[in-house]
Design a protein around this motif. Sequence first.
Motif, PDB file in Angstrom:
ATOM      1  N   ILE A  51       5.405  -0.559   1.941  1.00  0.00           N
ATOM      2  CA  ILE A  51       4.747   0.783   1.793  1.00  0.00           C
ATOM      3  C   ILE A  51       5.857   1.354   0.438  1.00  0.00           C
ATOM      4  O   ILE A  51       6.967   1.267   0.692  1.00  0.00           O
ATOM      5  CB  ILE A  51       5.325   1.944   2.959  1.00  0.00           C
ATOM      6  N   HIS A  52       5.011   1.423  -0.599  1.00  0.00           N
ATOM      7  CA  HIS A  52       5.678   2.203  -1.812  1.00  0.00           C
ATOM      8  C   HIS A  52       5.491   3.436  -2.070  1.00  0.00           C
ATOM      9  O   HIS A  52       4.543   4.235  -1.407  1.00  0.00           O
ATOM     10  CB  HIS A  52       5.262   1.211  -2.949  1.00  0.00           C
ATOM     11  N   GLY A  53       6.296   4.333  -2.766  1.00  0.00           N
ATOM     12  CA  GLY A  53       5.959   5.560  -2.966  1.00  0.00           C
ATOM     13  C   GLY A  53       4.873   5.996  -3.902  1.00  0.00           C
ATOM     14  O   GLY A  53       4.328   4.924  -4.448  1.00  0.00           O
ATOM     15  N   MET A  54       4.890   7.197  -4.275  1.00  0.00           N
ATOM     16  CA  MET A  54       3.841   7.767  -5.156  1.00  0.00           C
ATOM     17  C   MET A  54       4.012   7.830  -6.479  1.00  0.00           C
ATOM     18  O   MET A  54       5.404   8.014  -6.913  1.00  0.00           O
ATOM     19  CB  MET A  54       3.446   9.381  -4.769  1.00  0.00           C
ATOM     20  N   VAL A  55       3.381   7.489  -7.563  1.00  0.00           N
ATOM     21  CA  VAL A  55       3.840   7.596  -8.891  1.00  0.00           C
ATOM     22  C   VAL A  55       3.481   8.925  -9.462  1.00  0.00           C
ATOM     23  O   VAL A  55       2.435   9.586  -9.373  1.00  0.00           O
ATOM     24  CB  VAL A  55       2.950   6.433 -10.060  1.00  0.00           C
ATOM     25  N   ARG A  56       4.731   9.842  -9.891  1.00  0.00           N
ATOM     26  CA  ARG A  56       4.229  10.894 -10.412  1.00  0.00           C
ATOM     27  C   ARG A  56       4.788  10.965 -12.064  1.00  0.00           C
ATOM     28  O   ARG A  56       5.198   9.980 -12.428  1.00  0.00           O
ATOM     29  CB  ARG A  56       5.478  11.968  -9.735  1.00  0.00           C
ATOM     30  N   ASP A  57       4.689  12.340 -12.458  1.00  0.00           N
ATOM     31  CA  ASP A  57       5.011  12.412 -13.861  1.00  0.00           C
ATOM     32  C   ASP A  57       6.459  12.384 -14.253  1.00  0.00           C
ATOM     33  O   ASP A  57       7.010  12.429 -13.157  1.00  0.00           O
ATOM     34  CB  ASP A  57       4.211  13.610 -14.618  1.00  0.00           C
ATOM     35  N   HIS A  58       6.627  12.530 -15.411  1.00  0.00           N
ATOM     36  CA  HIS A  58       8.112  12.487 -15.706  1.00  0.00           C
ATOM     37  C   HIS A  58       8.974  13.610 -15.143  1.00  0.00           C
ATOM     38  O   HIS A  58      10.230  13.481 -15.202  1.00  0.00           O
ATOM     39  CB  HIS A  58       8.370  12.374 -17.301  1.00  0.00           C
ATOM     40  N   GLU A  59       8.255  14.672 -14.968  1.00  0.00           N
ATOM     41  CA  GLU A  59       8.892  15.887 -14.461  1.00  0.00           C
ATOM     42  C   GLU A  59       8.847  15.699 -12.929  1.00  0.00           C
ATOM     43  O   GLU A  59       9.225  16.933 -12.174  1.00  0.00           O
ATOM     44  CB  GLU A  59       8.344  17.007 -15.017  1.00  0.00           C
TER      45      GLU A  59
ATOM     46  N   THR B 262       0.759  -1.063  -0.019  1.00  0.00           N
ATOM     47  CA  THR B 262       0.177   0.172   0.031  1.00  0.00           C
ATOM     48  C   THR B 262       1.130   1.185  -0.080  1.00  0.00           C
ATOM     49  O   THR B 262       2.347   1.170   0.120  1.00  0.00           O
ATOM     50  CB  THR B 262      -1.097  -0.028   1.279  1.00  0.00           C
ATOM     51  N   GLY B 263       0.207   2.318  -0.356  1.00  0.00           N
ATOM     52  CA  GLY B 263       0.767   3.581  -0.153  1.00  0.00           C
ATOM     53  C   GLY B 263       0.921   4.188   1.432  1.00  0.00           C
ATOM     54  O   GLY B 263       0.235   3.924   2.337  1.00  0.00           O
ATOM     55  N   TYR B 264       2.096   5.124   1.493  1.00  0.00           N
ATOM     56  CA  TYR B 264       2.089   5.830   2.678  1.00  0.00           C
ATOM     57  C   TYR B 264       0.837   6.543   3.221  1.00  0.00           C
ATOM     58  O   TYR B 264       0.665   7.015   4.579  1.00  0.00           O
ATOM     59  CB  TYR B 264       3.319   6.626   2.805  1.00  0.00           C
ATOM     60  N   GLU B 265       0.263   7.437   2.313  1.00  0.00           N
ATOM     61  CA  GLU B 265      -1.026   8.047   2.645  1.00  0.00           C
ATOM     62  C   GLU B 265      -2.104   7.424   3.310  1.00  0.00           C
ATOM     63  O   GLU B 265      -2.863   8.002   4.074  1.00  0.00           O
ATOM     64  CB  GLU B 265      -1.508   8.727   1.339  1.00  0.00           C
ATOM     65  N   ILE B 266      -2.121   5.922   3.352  1.00  0.00           N
ATOM     66  CA  ILE B 266      -3.346   5.413   4.051  1.00  0.00           C
ATOM     67  C   ILE B 266      -2.698   4.736   5.476  1.00  0.00           C
ATOM     68  O   ILE B 266      -3.512   3.525   5.786  1.00  0.00           O
ATOM     69  CB  ILE B 266      -4.246   4.721   3.092  1.00  0.00           C
ATOM     70  N   ILE B 267      -1.625   4.616   5.728  1.00  0.00           N
ATOM     71  CA  ILE B 267      -1.120   4.185   7.003  1.00  0.00           C
ATOM     72  C   ILE B 267      -2.051   4.311   8.067  1.00  0.00           C
ATOM     73  O   ILE B 267      -2.464   3.350   9.056  1.00  0.00           O
ATOM     74  CB  ILE B 267       0.007   4.660   7.461  1.00  0.00           C
ATOM     75  N   PHE B 268      -2.669   5.628   8.289  1.00  0.00           N
ATOM     76  CA  PHE B 268      -3.291   5.969   9.413  1.00  0.00           C
ATOM     77  C   PHE B 268      -4.763   5.317   9.074  1.00  0.00           C
ATOM     78  O   PHE B 268      -5.789   4.843   9.833  1.00  0.00           O
ATOM     79  CB  PHE B 268      -3.638   7.263   9.902  1.00  0.00           C
ATOM     80  N   PHE B 269      -5.342   5.891   8.007  1.00  0.00           N
ATOM     81  CA  PHE B 269      -6.761   5.580   7.314  1.00  0.00           C
ATOM     82  C   PHE B 269      -7.082   4.092   7.497  1.00  0.00           C
ATOM     83  O   PHE B 269      -8.270   3.707   8.091  1.00  0.00           O
ATOM     84  CB  PHE B 269      -7.103   6.069   5.980  1.00  0.00           C
TER      85      PHE B 269
END
Length: 940
Positions: A539-547, A509-516
């Motif tokens: 815990i994996h990171g977030m996928v962002r665009d190429h920039e 899962t992503g870090y943003e829902i550790i509490f949720f």
Amino acid sequence: MTTELAKSYEPGDIERRWYDQWEQSGYFKPHMDTSKPAFCIQLPPPNVTGTLHMGHAFNQTIMDGLTRYYRMKGDNTVWIPGTDHAGIATQIVVERQLAEQGINRHDLGRDAFTSKVWEWKEQSGGTITSQMRRVGCSVDWDREYFTMDDVRADTVTEVFVRLFEQGLIYRGKRLSNWDPKLGTAISDLEVVSEEEDGFMWHIKYPVVGSDEFVTVATTRPETLLGDVAVAINPTDERYQHLLGKMLELPLTGRQIPVIADDYVDAAFGTGFVKITPAHDFNDYQVGKRHNTQLINVMSLQATILAKAQLFGFDGTAQGTIDLPAAYAGLSTADARKAMLADLTAQGLLLEAKPHKLMVPRGDRTGSVIEPLLTDQWFVAMSKVGDDDATGKSIAQKAIDAVESGEVRFIPENWVNTYNQWMNNIQDWCISRQLWWGHQIPAWYDEDGNIYVGRNEAEAQAKAPGKTLRREQDVLDTWFSSALVPFSTMGWPEDTPELRAFVPSQVLVTGYEIIFFWVARMIMMTTHFTGKVPFKDVYIHGMVRDHEGKKMSKSEGNVIDPVDLIDGIALAPLVDKRTTGLRRPEKAPQIAKATEKLFPDGIPAYGTDALRFTMASYATLGRSVNFDFKRAEGYRNFCNKLWNATRFVMMNVEGKDCGQDESLPLEFSFVDKWIIGRLQQAELDVTEALETYRFDLAAQTVYEFIWNEYCDWYVELAKVQLQTGNEAQQRATRRTIVRVLEVALRLTHPLMPFITEELWQTVAPLANAKHTDSIMVAAWPVAVPEKIDAAANARMDAFKDLVNAVRNLRGEMGIGPAVKAPLFIETADASIAEFIPYLKLLARLTEGSIVSALPEDDSPVAISGDARLMLKVEVDKAAETARLTKEIGKVSAELEKLTAKLEKPGYVDKAPAHLVERDRAQLAELNDKLEKVKGQLAKLA
């Protein structure tokens, strides 16, 4: 007889065909052999509010890779799919759809509105499952759940009733985050506080019976109507004489006391803080310590009331007081303007200073969140339940689970984040004033008494002869999703699934829902089952665009993973919005997201290339900047694997591949080397998957298949198949096909479709097709004894020799089409073994071992103890002309680039990375010029 492979790799048909076959064959189901280790993984249930995004594709690649790996190991493996009803988010979506038709949910009524939401759920949920199939997710679809289906609804009710009966669920009037636009309480985790420009207003509060006044600084003057005191720090010597004195509360005619509390920072502002416990969380705690009243001055619509409501901290109503009629019904913003005008007119507003402040807003609506006193349902986090033999609260059990190591966070630094939240946890507000969700199983009689039951009949049995009405509130979405680890396994019954799959092996899962989600699953599962829900939390990171920008609709950089799989055609373009699209409804966002990289649209990469890209990015805990070029590179990797397999099949099909173990086999050092390298690859990929290092698994697979197997071994095998004796050729055919077959199994968790298609062709020749599908074939187990140190040393020496000759060819400017003889001065006679291979890889007419190199001006290279010379007859006139032309061309480029760098101001004003690039190019050109001049000098 094997199936002939198509000439070119086309992923679309392969992917659809194999996924259907896998699902229909039941390969996604656990075998339920309890003698084998169990592997279970829970899908973080996506919300039924739209479609999957790149973040979903990222974590689903990881989850499916793990699932396929453990399935191939023979474990009792299952991946549980599901979707979340997402109360607030889904209700907003449907309300917006109705608003476009001029319909309000209140016009429809609760039942009709929820019917509309169910319709939306069916539509959206179907899209999500379709996308998951395209990504290749090998989930057990027969176990698919929805957090509001009948089974989950029964489990939610059972959990609620048990917690209530244990004294761990209660209803009370508490300060909560109130979203006036939604008309519901929301959790702290759903509040986003952002810095905004505002003011700090300084207001005079006169001291009763004196000409003195105190100055209170506040960013929210409209809440002073609910003030119950003004506080100072107990150590602030400036104001000790005011303690216990009464102040006139501006605009109200009320009097309030001066109190002392450590909450006040004497060094900040004026040193006086207004205390409004009904409209500020910090003030609430101050008021509770001093046993003040709670004065609520706002309605649920965030307008000023005509009569303020008075409460005690135990939630009991204590009457009302009149508020100034001029402000009744005004919004907080309008009330602020009116009150500031009145304060100015009365000479009580001293000044307004610009001030940066953190404004809390709802993450779904963007509306300002008001702390309001409302009746809500809570789960007690720090209380021990009635008759709980452990003597521990729900929160403490969850803290202990991580502290003991039963639950492990990967990367482990997330333990600190988890502990920080858990050690400061507040009671969980689980009620929401919505229509979409699990309706709380509680009923009230005419006197407001509460009866909780699994159904209305059970509640009525507790209130004989009384008329009951149902609680209208629903449960927080995270209440039902917190139960997923055991609600999907048949709890409260003691089922085989519950015994086998709780705890599951890992949660991805992503870090943003550790509490949720993560923390709440640990709390609920440990409390109700006595077991942790999962052993590892990756815990994996977030996928962002190429920039490196966050993907969002406003940025226009959101990409649907299916668009990368199938491709999106934009050409021929006219207005970049509609023309030429296969899916024209996506034109605006696709055009904006890709216009710089792909003016004609997104190429079709296929699922395997997308998955391999995601795997290669999966470094522990790091966010991902998704680059289309990497996906393009892995599409080429798929082509490479496809073409290598076709070559192998053309050379071994219908021939003796060593299946008959009684026939002689004569393995060369090249065969032994690749067999040993395969063992090392098996060890490395297995370790990488066991430790969640998908990036290392992808790197190992790529380097082994592309660099070692295709670029070296397959090329060298050509020589052995052409020149070897029967035993040697048999050994080579056996090696080339068996190594490929194992490499396909090794790659399968990352690229399932192409490996299945190729394995069906290769496995029979490798005598390895003992199952109908690669996904249930055995995971490769390394045999370290097959790593041959001598063969490795021979191969290293040979590679060094090849590279030395290739460097010579480059230095001499010999084109790829030109073959030349090679002289090798060496005392090592064993190098003769390399000559047949060298002729192919280094493009030689012949290779001769000599006692001394010819007397010649040709350049010499060194490889180990050997000296190497290529002897090439050159047309001196033609070569002189070519080299002279090349010198002129490079000199012109140098002159142009030097002038650019020496242009006044360029180095200081241009972006640093561009200057660095130009300097690097200048160095390359200078180096190239020197080499070409050197070649010309030798030629002369």
